[in-house]
Design an enzyme around this catalytic site. Sequence first.
Site, short mmCIF file in Angstrom:
data_model
loop_
_atom_site.label_atom_id
_atom_site.label_comp_id
_atom_site.label_asym_id
_atom_site.label_seq_id
_atom_site.Cartn_x
_atom_site.Cartn_y
_atom_site.Cartn_z
N PRO A 257 0.82 -1.22 0.00
CA PRO A 257 0.00 0.00 0.00
C PRO A 257 0.85 1.27 0.00
O PRO A 257 0.35 2.36 -0.24
CB PRO A 257 -0.81 -0.09 1.29
CG PRO A 257 -0.61 -1.46 1.83
CD PRO A 257 0.62 -2.03 1.21
N ASP B 113 -10.53 -0.14 -24.47
CA ASP B 113 -10.80 -0.30 -23.04
C ASP B 113 -10.90 1.04 -22.33
O ASP B 113 -10.22 1.98 -22.70
CB ASP B 113 -9.66 -1.07 -22.35
CG ASP B 113 -9.69 -2.54 -22.68
OD1 ASP B 113 -10.65 -2.99 -23.31
OD2 ASP B 113 -8.74 -3.23 -22.27
N GLU C 215 2.42 -8.57 8.90
CA GLU C 215 2.18 -7.12 9.00
C GLU C 215 3.16 -6.31 8.16
O GLU C 215 2.99 -5.11 7.97
CB GLU C 215 2.23 -6.67 10.47
CG GLU C 215 0.88 -6.79 11.16
CD GLU C 215 0.33 -8.20 11.13
OE1 GLU C 215 1.10 -9.13 11.45
OE2 GLU C 215 -0.84 -8.39 10.78
N ARG D 5 -2.89 -8.71 -20.66
CA ARG D 5 -3.83 -8.45 -21.76
C ARG D 5 -3.31 -7.39 -22.73
O ARG D 5 -3.84 -7.22 -23.82
CB ARG D 5 -5.23 -8.15 -21.24
CG ARG D 5 -5.33 -7.00 -20.30
CD ARG D 5 -6.59 -7.11 -19.46
NE ARG D 5 -7.80 -7.21 -20.26
CZ ARG D 5 -8.29 -6.25 -21.00
NH1 ARG D 5 -7.67 -5.09 -21.07
NH2 ARG D 5 -9.39 -6.42 -21.69
#
Length: 247
Positions: A88, A168, A115, A153
């Site tokens: 994150p 897309d 963690e 992709r």
Amino acid sequence: MRVDLFSLFPQVFIPYLDVSIIQRAIQNGLVEIHSHDIRDWASDRHHTTDDVPYGGGGGMVLKPEPVFAAVEDILGSPPTCPLVLMTPQGRLFDQQTAFQLSQLDHLAILCGRYEGIDERIRKALVTDEISIGDYVVTGGELPALIILDAFIRLIPGALGDPDGAQDDSHASGLLEYPHYTRPVEFRGMRVPAVLQSGNHAEIASWRRSQALKRTYQRRPDLLKTASLSKKDIDYLDELSHDDRKPG
Ligand code: 6SD
């Protein structure tokens, strides 16, 4: 392209890689995916991969030794390809990063658990840190699958359609226009007449306007970086003037 995945739960990759576009890309030799269980490089009797944090506090930390051993064994020392850490704290993943990753010959991805990971892994091994969004999941495996799916992709030939991913959402920097298929009327809702007209120029122009309108309404931030024609800008001006009209 070759991708090496390092994880404590490599079995979670298999069912997702085994279906659809990714499975076909693997079968067609466009991408080769090797997943590695970090635990296989844990040298103690219990195959320990975590330990308590120095300084105290809750949670466990991924130990450096098995990660260094796995990465150096598979990628060499020093590694010759980028090693991305899913975290994150990384830079936010987007379509441009997906495109850059799709052009690499070799990429490795490290998925954390517990963690956190021992900081020396980040300092000495990791070359890039990527986040899939401002929320926290339990491990790096799902984030890794998301970036894998997004860049595989984009490898030429991965999508059956020769136009590939060019329509897309986000490929053009805009959100996608609405799609319709048969039947022409469903529960009182009709397919827009222009899509049945056979007039390709009018269809393209309608789709462009719809894409611009959706982006303007839902993600106006994207309009700052999208490549826009004079006609696009005039249309967006019209939309913003409509917004300012009373009622
Ligand atoms: C403990 C991880 C690895 C935990 C993550 C990445 C993003 N964008 N959200 N959550 C994450 C990655 C969480 O290992």
